[in-house]
Design a protein around this motif. Structure first.
Motif, short mmCIF file in Angstrom:
data_model
loop_
_atom_site.label_atom_id
_atom_site.label_comp_id
_atom_site.label_asym_id
_atom_site.label_seq_id
_atom_site.Cartn_x
_atom_site.Cartn_y
_atom_site.Cartn_z
N ALA A 163 24.01 -21.59 -19.87
CA ALA A 163 23.51 -22.15 -18.61
C ALA A 163 24.23 -23.45 -18.28
O ALA A 163 24.59 -23.72 -17.13
N LYS A 164 24.45 -24.26 -19.32
CA LYS A 164 25.16 -25.52 -19.12
C LYS A 164 26.57 -25.24 -18.62
O LYS A 164 27.07 -25.92 -17.69
N LEU A 165 27.23 -24.26 -19.22
CA LEU A 165 28.60 -23.91 -18.81
C LEU A 165 28.62 -23.46 -17.34
O LEU A 165 29.48 -23.88 -16.57
N ASP A 166 27.66 -22.61 -17.01
CA ASP A 166 27.59 -22.11 -15.63
C ASP A 166 27.43 -23.25 -14.63
O ASP A 166 27.93 -23.20 -13.52
N ALA A 167 26.67 -24.27 -15.05
CA ALA A 167 26.41 -25.40 -14.16
C ALA A 167 27.67 -26.24 -13.94
O ALA A 167 27.89 -26.79 -12.85
N ILE A 168 28.50 -26.35 -14.96
CA ILE A 168 29.71 -27.19 -14.84
C ILE A 168 30.86 -26.46 -14.16
O ILE A 168 31.65 -27.06 -13.45
N ARG A 169 30.93 -25.17 -14.37
CA ARG A 169 32.07 -24.36 -13.89
C ARG A 169 32.50 -24.65 -12.45
O ARG A 169 33.71 -24.82 -12.21
#
Ligand SMILES: [Zn+2]
Length: 238
Positions: A163-169
């Motif tokens: 979820a964190k990765l998706d938010a930064i992408r």
């Protein structure tokens, strides 16, 4: 480089995720699970093979039994005929037939005796295969349960990191993200590396390669470049 801090944050989280995933994938239980599966399949094959052997033995028995029944009937007939006839020629012919039948019966009896030994072996192999199969299935199920439990335990962490990765992408330029995905797909971590100063005004990649003049100019000009060997994206820390 645009949004370098976001990029490095993304990479940090992604490496953490990779570690958790590796832990799950490379856990010993995973290997044991494969082993148990192989052994279970071997046992299953033994059972299948011995079942086939048993079938052939049963069919031999049935044929032998049918022959013996027929033969008994015929022997009685011959005996009755021999008693009722005075004709020597006929008696001799009947005696010959009787001899042949007896020989054939004796041979089948002998083969039935041999089959008994083989039958015992087949039954033992079959039971052994079944026993091993049962044991291996239980080992397999135990390991699978443990592995599932381990995965379940790790799942919240994996989801959180994803979820964190998706938010930064979205904050990272698409072409840079593409490069990142390509490098990490080959399990090369980290994919984005800071240029290492080798000597004065000379830079090296994370992999140790010293940058060529041309690549180095690109690095100084754009703030980043690709390693000519490992294809990692090298950035200059400003
Ligand atoms: Zn390199």
């Amino acid at each position: 480089m645009e949004n370098l801090d976001k990029l490095l944050e993304y990479q940090k989280i992604d490496i953490e995720l990779r570690k958790v995933l590796d832990e799950v994938e490379r856990s010993d239980d995973g290997k044991k699970l494969e082993q148990a599966k192989t052994e279970f399949n071997n046992a299953k094959n033994t059972v299948t093979e011995t079942e086939k052997a048993a079938e052939s033995i049963v069919s031999f028995y049935n044929n032998a039994l049918a022959f013996m029944t027929e033969s008994d009937k015929r022997i009685e007939e011959i005996a009755a005929k021999m008693e009722s006839t005075e004709d020597l020629e006929e008696q001799r012919a009947l005696a010959e037939e009787l001899e042949k039948l007896s020989a054939k019966t004796a041979e089948i009896e002998k083969r039935l005796g041999e089959r008994n030994d083989r039958t015992d072996k087949v039954i033992l192999a079959y039971l052994d295969g079944q026993e091993r199969g049962k044991k291996m299935r239980s080992v397999y199920n135990n390991i699978k349960d443990r592995l599932n439990k381990f995965r379940q335990e790790k799942e919240p962490k994996i989801n959180e990191l994803k979820a964190k990765l998706d938010a930064i992408r979205p904050a990272i330029p698409a072409d840079i993200m593409e490069i990142y995905d390509k490098i990490t797909a080959e399990r090369k971590y980290p994919a984005f590396v800071q240029a290492r100063e080798a000597e004065r005004n000379h830079y090296r990649c994370f992999c140790g390669l010293e940058l060529s003049q041309k690549t180095q100019s690109e690095l100084l000009e754009k703030g980043n470049c690709r390693c000519e060997t490992c294809r990692r994206l090298i950035y200059l820390n400003k």
